[in-house]
Design a protein around this motif. Structure first.
Motif, PDB file in Angstrom:
ATOM      1  N   GLU A   1       0.831  -1.207   0.000  1.00 14.93           N
ATOM      2  CA  GLU A   1       0.000   0.000   0.000  1.00 14.93           C
ATOM      3  C   GLU A   1       0.865   1.256   0.000  1.00 14.93           C
ATOM      4  OE1 GLU A   1      -3.918  -0.116   2.340  1.00 14.93           O
ATOM      5  OE2 GLU A   1      -2.623  -1.555   3.385  1.00 14.93           O
ATOM      6  N   ALA A   2       1.977   1.211   0.717  1.00 15.09           N
ATOM      7  CA  ALA A   2       2.862   2.373   0.819  1.00 15.09           C
ATOM      8  C   ALA A   2       3.491   2.745  -0.522  1.00 15.09           C
ATOM      9  CB  ALA A   2       3.954   2.109   1.856  1.00 15.09           C
ATOM     10  N   SER A   3       3.689   1.767  -1.404  1.00 12.36           N
ATOM     11  CA  SER A   3       4.330   2.051  -2.695  1.00 12.36           C
ATOM     12  C   SER A   3       3.334   2.436  -3.791  1.00 12.36           C
ATOM     13  CB  SER A   3       5.150   0.843  -3.150  1.00 12.36           C
ATOM     14  OG  SER A   3       4.288  -0.245  -3.462  1.00 12.36           O
ATOM     15  N   MET A   4       2.052   2.333  -3.503  1.00 14.28           N
ATOM     16  CA  MET A   4       1.021   2.618  -4.503  1.00 14.28           C
ATOM     17  C   MET A   4       0.648   4.092  -4.462  1.00 14.28           C
ATOM     18  SD  MET A   4      -1.024   1.260  -6.755  1.00 14.28           S
ATOM     19  CE  MET A   4      -2.356   1.969  -7.676  1.00 14.28           C
ATOM     20  N   PRO A   5       0.926   4.842  -5.543  1.00 13.27           N
ATOM     21  CA  PRO A   5       0.575   6.266  -5.554  1.00 13.27           C
ATOM     22  C   PRO A   5      -0.935   6.470  -5.500  1.00 13.27           C
ATOM     23  CG  PRO A   5       1.336   5.552  -7.720  1.00 13.27           C
ATOM     24  CD  PRO A   5       1.515   4.393  -6.792  1.00 13.27           C
ATOM     25  N   LYS A   6      -1.370   7.556  -4.861  1.00 14.56           N
ATOM     26  CA  LYS A   6      -2.803   7.861  -4.752  1.00 14.56           C
ATOM     27  C   LYS A   6      -3.232   8.768  -5.902  1.00 14.56           C
ATOM     28  CE  LYS A   6      -3.562   7.214   0.170  1.00 14.56           C
ATOM     29  NZ  LYS A   6      -2.281   6.665   0.582  1.00 14.56           N
ATOM     30  N   GLY A   7      -4.452   8.545  -6.374  1.00 12.97           N
ATOM     31  CA  GLY A   7      -5.036   9.401  -7.392  1.00 12.97           C
ATOM     32  C   GLY A   7      -4.609   9.086  -8.803  1.00 12.97           C
ATOM     33  N   THR A   8      -3.986   7.953  -9.002  1.00  9.50           N
ATOM     34  CA  THR A   8      -3.503   7.589 -10.336  1.00  9.50           C
ATOM     35  C   THR A   8      -3.505   6.066 -10.474  1.00  9.50           C
ATOM     36  OG1 THR A   8      -1.739   7.971 -11.936  1.00  9.50           O
ATOM     37  CG2 THR A   8      -1.064   7.543  -9.670  1.00  9.50           C
ATOM     38  N   GLY A   9      -3.042   5.593 -11.607  1.00 14.05           N
ATOM     39  CA  GLY A   9      -3.003   4.161 -11.850  1.00 14.05           C
ATOM     40  C   GLY A   9      -1.601   3.640 -12.109  1.00 14.05           C
TER      41      GLY A   9
ATOM     42  N   ALA B   1      -0.898 -12.967 -13.411  1.00 17.61           N
ATOM     43  CA  ALA B   1      -1.241 -14.243 -14.050  1.00 17.61           C
ATOM     44  C   ALA B   1      -1.267 -14.132 -15.576  1.00 17.61           C
ATOM     45  CB  ALA B   1      -2.564 -14.771 -13.516  1.00 17.61           C
ATOM     46  N   GLY B   2      -0.245 -13.519 -16.138  1.00 19.27           N
ATOM     47  CA  GLY B   2      -0.109 -13.473 -17.585  1.00 19.27           C
ATOM     48  C   GLY B   2      -0.842 -12.352 -18.297  1.00 19.27           C
ATOM     49  N   ARG B   3      -1.373 -11.399 -17.556  1.00 22.36           N
ATOM     50  CA  ARG B   3      -2.041 -10.270 -18.221  1.00 22.36           C
ATOM     51  C   ARG B   3      -1.774  -8.977 -17.466  1.00 22.36           C
ATOM     52  NH1 ARG B   3      -7.969 -12.120 -18.514  1.00 22.36           N
ATOM     53  NH2 ARG B   3      -8.115 -10.341 -19.871  1.00 22.36           N
ATOM     54  N   ALA B   4      -1.796  -7.883 -18.207  1.00 20.40           N
ATOM     55  CA  ALA B   4      -1.579  -6.567 -17.607  1.00 20.40           C
ATOM     56  C   ALA B   4      -2.887  -6.084 -16.991  1.00 20.40           C
ATOM     57  CB  ALA B   4      -1.091  -5.575 -18.653  1.00 20.40           C
ATOM     58  N   VAL B   5      -2.794  -5.661 -15.736  1.00 26.45           N
ATOM     59  CA  VAL B   5      -3.962  -5.168 -15.009  1.00 26.45           C
ATOM     60  C   VAL B   5      -3.672  -3.732 -14.576  1.00 26.45           C
ATOM     61  CG1 VAL B   5      -5.385  -5.483 -12.946  1.00 26.45           C
ATOM     62  CG2 VAL B   5      -4.588  -7.480 -14.211  1.00 26.45           C
ATOM     63  N   ALA B   6      -4.634  -2.845 -14.821  1.00 25.55           N
ATOM     64  CA  ALA B   6      -4.535  -1.454 -14.375  1.00 25.55           C
ATOM     65  C   ALA B   6      -5.111  -1.368 -12.971  1.00 25.55           C
ATOM     66  CB  ALA B   6      -5.313  -0.541 -15.324  1.00 25.55           C
ATOM     67  N   ILE B   7      -4.304  -0.854 -12.040  1.00 22.39           N
ATOM     68  CA  ILE B   7      -4.726  -0.737 -10.643  1.00 22.39           C
ATOM     69  C   ILE B   7      -4.770   0.740 -10.281  1.00 22.39           C
ATOM     70  CG2 ILE B   7      -4.159  -1.323  -8.261  1.00 22.39           C
ATOM     71  CD1 ILE B   7      -2.654  -3.758  -9.428  1.00 22.39           C
ATOM     72  N   PHE B   8      -5.898   1.163  -9.708  1.00 19.41           N
ATOM     73  CA  PHE B   8      -6.110   2.560  -9.371  1.00 19.41           C
ATOM     74  C   PHE B   8      -6.325   2.696  -7.874  1.00 19.41           C
ATOM     75  CE2 PHE B   8      -7.644   1.757 -13.637  1.00 19.41           C
ATOM     76  CZ  PHE B   8      -6.953   2.706 -14.369  1.00 19.41           C
ATOM     77  N   ASN B   9      -5.571   3.587  -7.257  1.00 18.35           N
ATOM     78  CA  ASN B   9      -5.691   3.868  -5.830  1.00 18.35           C
ATOM     79  C   ASN B   9      -6.314   5.245  -5.679  1.00 18.35           C
ATOM     80  OD1 ASN B   9      -5.451   4.316  -3.117  1.00 18.35           O
ATOM     81  ND2 ASN B   9      -3.238   4.109  -3.037  1.00 18.35           N
ATOM     82  N   LEU B  10      -7.571   5.277  -5.260  1.00 14.51           N
ATOM     83  CA  LEU B  10      -8.266   6.551  -5.121  1.00 14.51           C
ATOM     84  C   LEU B  10      -8.423   6.936  -3.657  1.00 14.51           C
ATOM     85  CD1 LEU B  10     -10.866   6.264  -7.982  1.00 14.51           C
ATOM     86  CD2 LEU B  10      -8.503   7.049  -8.019  1.00 14.51           C
ATOM     87  N   GLY B  11      -7.504   6.486  -2.826  1.00 11.91           N
ATOM     88  CA  GLY B  11      -7.510   6.864  -1.417  1.00 11.91           C
ATOM     89  C   GLY B  11      -8.797   6.476  -0.726  1.00 11.91           C
TER      90      GLY B  11
ATOM     91  N   ASP C   1     -11.742   6.736  -1.649  1.00 11.61           N
ATOM     92  CA  ASP C   1     -12.727   6.148  -2.560  1.00 11.61           C
ATOM     93  C   ASP C   1     -12.411   4.701  -2.914  1.00 11.61           C
ATOM     94  OD1 ASP C   1     -14.462   8.361  -2.757  1.00 11.61           O
ATOM     95  OD2 ASP C   1     -13.105   9.316  -4.182  1.00 11.61           O
ATOM     96  N   GLY C   2     -11.248   4.199  -2.495  1.00 14.10           N
ATOM     97  CA  GLY C   2     -10.940   2.784  -2.646  1.00 14.10           C
ATOM     98  C   GLY C   2      -9.961   2.436  -3.750  1.00 14.10           C
TER      99      GLY C   2
END
Length: 108
Positions: free
Chosen positions: A9-17, A23-33, A35-36
């Protein structure tokens, strides 16, 4: 199906992706603080290009969305549905945090 630890969690920037390999595919992860966290397939269905993690986060009619950097379609972060074209859908992934780590559910 298994949960894949993608980052802390500490390395995940907030407000961006970020993009993560799950598992073999690119996944976009968004941290909206407060908002989840949200996770979608990183491939934009309109272009076939893996770039949604670079999209701008916005809110349209109360729905949190990501705007594709290429053709500017807006995809709902909770369902992956496109606001402008119901035929375009990005696959959503389940995401959770445990003990300071972010996990994405790998799907077959």
């Amino acid at each position: 199906m298994i949960w894949i630890n993608v980052c802390t969690e500490a390395s995940m920037p907030k407000g961006t992706g970020i993009a993560a390999w799950v598992a073999g595919r690119a996944v976009a992860i968004f941290n909206l603080g407060k908002d989840g966290l949200f996770a979608l397939d990183n491939v934009d269905p309109a272009s076939g290009v893996s770039l949604l993690a670079r999209g701008l986060i916005c809110e349209i009619d109360g729905e949190l969305c990501v705007a594709s950097p290429l053709y500017k379609q807006h995809y709902r972060l909770d369902s992956g549905r496109c606001i402008e074209n119901n035929d375009l859908v990005v696959k959503p992934f389940e995401i959770k945090t445990e003990q300071g780590n972010i996990f994405v559910l790998a799907q077959a």
